[in-house]
Design an enzyme around this catalytic site. Structure first.
Site, short mmCIF file in Angstrom:
data_model
loop_
_atom_site.label_atom_id
_atom_site.label_comp_id
_atom_site.label_asym_id
_atom_site.label_seq_id
_atom_site.Cartn_x
_atom_site.Cartn_y
_atom_site.Cartn_z
N GLY B 198 32.54 40.54 40.95
CA GLY B 198 31.72 41.53 42.02
C GLY B 198 32.41 42.63 42.39
O GLY B 198 32.86 43.25 41.41
N SER B 199 32.36 43.07 43.66
CA SER B 199 32.46 44.73 44.15
C SER B 199 34.09 44.60 44.18
O SER B 199 34.92 43.57 44.35
CB SER B 199 31.84 44.90 45.45
OG SER B 199 32.58 44.25 46.38
N GLY B 203 36.55 41.85 45.76
CA GLY B 203 37.24 41.29 44.95
C GLY B 203 38.81 41.67 45.38
O GLY B 203 39.87 40.80 45.35
N GLU B 222 36.53 40.15 38.35
CA GLU B 222 36.16 41.30 37.40
C GLU B 222 35.60 42.27 38.59
O GLU B 222 34.46 41.75 39.27
CB GLU B 222 35.13 40.84 36.54
CG GLU B 222 34.68 41.70 35.80
CD GLU B 222 33.03 41.27 34.99
OE1 GLU B 222 33.01 39.97 34.60
OE2 GLU B 222 32.28 41.98 35.37
N CYS B 258 27.44 44.47 34.55
CA CYS B 258 28.89 44.94 34.71
C CYS B 258 29.15 45.87 33.53
O CYS B 258 30.14 46.40 33.48
CB CYS B 258 29.76 43.73 34.83
SG CYS B 258 29.33 42.09 34.21
#
Lengths: 491, 491
Positions: B198-199, B203, B222, B258
């Site tokens: 995610g962001s 994160g 990630e 991503c």
């Protein structure tokens, strides 16, 4: 020591270090080992003076230190640690064509190793963390332990000179001194991984600094362990050298070892007098430094003052006129209920020659005690007799869940440097559950890179079809059948 | 949802899950894949309604999701991921006798996976993180993404039922919903590892929570990537489908991937009109949810308002009366100097169909630009022609140092699930530089345990001499020669 200069030199060395061929890198590691060996008679007296450890112990440690450098040289040449994976392009997959993908582990870049006080060779300047990081292809900066500054400088000079003579790039190996330099480097963006062996307090602080960086890095800390040992009733009756073995393991190097057995579980009714007798025969040993000596005195006082504690050997802890600390073993006994009730006073690691004997009632309670009281340890040991496998199975499972190493017989001190060794464990044994001893330690300093549809001449050597380094290559995916498929579609 | 109940169930399942034999565990993974496939026609419409992704895309994603479950089934049965190492006892070492030491990787225990919004199958409830954690032998709790709650519940029910039918232990798989539950579980001592896609903001916050626990755990996040693509002058002249390929990769799934190429480096003077033309032909696509839609609008506005930005395709970003967001591709061009000067406005990931074309002057500046501007990415791509290998070598080295995957030609979207895939990279591509796609993802959920002098009947199956699971066993240390030695002395 200028942090900027040191970090810049390490960063400049990262690319050239990674590019050194395996035989050249292996040769450099062996050159360091040879240099250490030829300087042993000069270095060991410095180590004795600075740490108070015995000549015998330091000679053995020196051989281990050189041995593990040579071991990592063989790892480098073997190449299995690169985990080279080659998946050929395949247009025949049921879901769609797949590109050529090849993956190899590469060095992470500059590594900062915080040296330990208790192994001035094997966990210090030229120790396992340095050997494994250099073997991985990373430049190394060692933050010297203040407990042996002269030895650290002499060792670092020798290591750096041997690496230069072996044509390793400038900046491959550097020494930093002082807490400010250590923290400064740990927060420097050019440092890509760090290792540490020491106290829970300092290690936790450094781990949090590493995690709070703008770009966090892995911090491989080994922060403490009490390494419980369990003796079954049958073993207590059958083994004649338990007391001697236990006291040897508790008191070797004045108990200043990360794998010292801090707790010995004995069946209620077993004779404990012999343990006290062996302990009282141990002669006084100097402690590593004032910090360790004062810390030991305080922990020992807390344990001795805890209600329900029976003294098997009073031992001693004293400071001489020169400020050096000395100790003889202190062994106490408690029952499991006291241990539960006074966990705050009793459970923390006591770094020095103190151990707690715990009397238990039934074999069946041991697995639960291990899980409840010792959730993260380097080692756990069981002494049992043949035929008890069924009964001790729950305890073994509990130890495997909570320790990095499970021993059957023997004592946890004396860690073998082999490819199968695990010196780590759930927190606080380790901040990240990797190993810092044995060849698997090299994986701490590697990261994966995949190459997709790369021409042969731009692939790193371990991924080329002609395999110039002769490393093990795992070809083809695990599943090439039509039972699963791979995608190169729109996602 | 009671956190205590969920965590307790996962913890209770840890031992039984770890004990499930490889064929049984593989069968359970295949059963989940089969259950998903048979429910695809019911699940995909829910996914379309909740995410706005297309039927085609979701069908492909479903096949990938089922394919990777089957791939991990094969990994489990193969057993190479257990890295079984057997070092026999050896009394003949030059330094001293060595015990029998055997090491295997074991499951870490309960894993908490934070699902992503942009892959409602492949990075969500039954996605790669769940597949790899289950394959490792860990109980799994998925924190549902609020973007597709109905799909999450339907998938979780199906997965849990398939696992129960395959005789997996109670508590092997659970769903948790809501931020409070997610953070509550992340701080629960029984959870031993977590994953997140995610962001950067969310994160990073979760990573710090994981690091601040009394017993910290690894947090595999990630967090973002802009996946630069470099086109050499020769490739710009030679390749005729650059503009189409680029826009397809930027606009697929509305750029909500991503691995979307956020930056395209083109030689100054190369024709860019075609890129704009292709972009303008792309039809409007719904965004995943309001959070993503509003975030995209804001980032797009910032980019468009940056001085020095030339618009190649204006694109659009709008919210309809029902509150849904829609977008068409926005493509802008800048020169490298503008990118450097306005890095704050331009360099952050823009999650949606926006990309920046960067005009450069000379091939020789690209390696430096990559190192300076893009220190941590999932993927980096080079388009070059035959004969340019020498000139692009520094750029390839820069990409390998800063990305998890280096592509030669093609586009970074469309990640193959193979044994050699790397979907990770230096921070912020990943918080810990592991891979979340491909079979190496399983290593995130394993830890080493060594057994010393264990009787055969108490060894885990992969370490037994009779090797009942038939896993690869690496026998003997890397160095058995007298060139190095091992210690079982007093340290």
């Amino acid at each position: 020591m200028d942090i900027e200069t040191v970090a810049a030199a390490a960063a400049s060395a990262a690319g050239p270090c990674a590019a050194v061929s395996p035989p050249e890198r292996a040769t450099a590691l062996v050159a360091v080992a040879a240099a250490l060996e030829s300087a042993a008679s000069r270095l060991i007296p410095i180590a004795i003076a600075e740490t108070g450890l015995s000549k015998d112990r330091l000679e053995v440690e020196m051989r281990r230190t050189c041995g593990q450098l040579r071991l990592f040289a063989e790892v480098v040449v073997d190449g299995a640690h690169l985990d080279a994976r080659l998946d050929a392009a395949d247009g025949a997959y049921v879901i769609g064509a797949r590109p050529d993908v090849r993956r190899v582990l590469v060095p992470v870049g500059p590594v900062l190793n915080f040296a330990a006080s208790n192994f001035p060779f094997a966990f210090s300047v030229a120790g396992g963390d340095s050997a494994s990081a250099l073997a991985a292809g990373c430049p190394v900066i060692v933050k010297a332990h203040p407990g042996h500054p002269e030895l650290s400088r002499a060792t670092a000079e020798l290591v750096a000179r041997a690496l230069v003579a072996a044509d390793m790039p400038d900046g491959t190996f550097q020494l930093a001194e002082g807490e400010e330099a250590g923290v400064g480097l740990l927060t420097d963006d050019r440092i890509r991984a760090a290792t540490f062996t020491g106290s829970l307090r300092a290690g936790r602080m450094l781990a949090e600094i590493a995690a709070a960086r703008p770009r966090p890095i892995p911090f491989f800390g080994e922060l403490g362990s009490v390494n419980p040992v369990y003796i079954t009733p049958s073993a207590a009756r059958a083994e004649t050298d338990l007391a001697a073995g236990f006291i040897d393991s508790v008191s070797g190097s004045a108990g200043q070892l990360c794998t010292k057995p801090g707790f010995l579980f004995m069946p209620r009714g077993a004779e404990l007098d012999e343990i006290g007798e062996h302990a009282r025969r141990v002669t006084e040993h100097r402690m590593l430094n004032g910090h360790v000596g004062a810390g030991y005195m305080a922990r020992r006082s807390t344990v001795l003052a805890t209600p329900g504690v029976t003294v098997l050997a009073q031992g001693s802890s004293r400071q001489d006129a020169d400020g050096e600390w000395y100790a003889t073993p202190t062994i106490v006994a408690v029952d499991a209920e006291t241990l539960r009730k006074h966990r705050r006073e009793l459970l923390d690691e006591c770094f020095g020659p103190l151990a707690v004997v715990v009397r238990y009632d039934a074999l069946t309670e041991l697995a639960g005690l291990q899980r409840e009281l010792f959730p993260g340890n380097l080692a756990g040991t069981v002494h049992a007799t043949r035929g008890e496998s069924g009964e001790i199975q729950p305890l073994i499972a509990a130890l495997a869940d909570t320790c990095g190493r499970v021993l059957f017989g023997g004592w946890p001190t004396g860690v073998s440097v082999t490819s199968a060794m695990q010196h780590g464990g759930p927190f606080p044994a380790a901040t990240i559950d990797a190993t810092s001893v044995g060849t698997a330690a090299i994986t701490r300093f590697l990261r994966g890179v995949a190459y997709q549809n790369a021409p042969q001449e731009l692939l790193p050597p371990p991924l080329r079809d002609d395999n110039p380094w002769g490393v093990p290559q795992r070809r083809g995916p695990v599943g090439t059948s039509s039972r699963w498929g791979t995608l190169t579609g729109s996602i």
